[in-house]
Design an enzyme around this catalytic site. Sequence first.
Site, PDB file in Angstrom:
ATOM      1  N   HIS A 140       0.806  -1.208   0.000  1.00  0.00           N
ATOM      2  CA  HIS A 140       0.000   0.000   0.000  1.00  0.00           C
ATOM      3  C   HIS A 140       0.847   1.270   0.000  1.00  0.00           C
ATOM      4  CE1 HIS A 140       0.587   0.744   4.376  1.00  0.00           C
ATOM      5  NE2 HIS A 140       0.594  -0.568   4.454  1.00  0.00           N
ATOM      6  N   THR A 141       0.330   2.278  -0.669  1.00  0.00           N
ATOM      7  CA  THR A 141       0.892   3.633  -0.792  1.00  0.00           C
ATOM      8  C   THR A 141       2.270   3.693  -1.448  1.00  0.00           C
ATOM      9  OG1 THR A 141       1.826   3.723   1.468  1.00  0.00           O
ATOM     10  CG2 THR A 141      -0.472   4.452   1.177  1.00  0.00           C
TER      11      THR A 141
END
Length: 212
Positions: A140-141
């Site tokens: 994620h991210t």
Amino acid sequence: MDKPVIILGAKGIAHPALEIFNSNQVIVYGFLDEHEKLHGSEINVVPILGHPEDDGYLKLIGKKCEAFVAVDDNKYRQFLVQMLNEKRKVQPVNAIHERAYISTDASIGHGNFVNAQVTVGAGAKVGSHCIFHTGAIIDHTCELEDFVQIGAGSIINAGVTIKEGAFIGSGVTIVSGITIGKEARVGAGSVVIADVKDGETVFGNPAAPIKK
């Protein structure tokens, strides 16, 4: 995808790209490759028609067919993408395997190769014309710029930034928050715990620069 696809390139990721389109019930019209000795042969009954710069085939792209660039070499990949942009005013389509997982709020550009068991996590941002081999994890991210290549089974942990044209070998682990510079290279099996500079090649556990 309603239109059939012409695949530019007939080596390297071309064969698995064909399998990806098959997995999504997308028809592949044929391959185009710069090596004349391949012309007239087939990959799983799909013909290698001619050269990628042959206007006779290129004129089909954008009207009757979509295009995907299946070339591992980044410089030639960039050349073919630019040619499609300029001559045909099109962007290559994505080749995303049906068994890949892309989070509903991840963003992904054009012309990416995403093989089976790849995971792209929540809030991740993927540019265009990247290559993600089997089982790669983009957590994620993460932010990946254009023309990035990630080897099979590599783990890119949360919040990592990978700049344009960087190459990550198979089985690499990159810890959270690291930045990999433009056109940097990370050798297979490495564990990256510090930022990698633009154009730098690193290898090992922990990964360290290789002196030229």
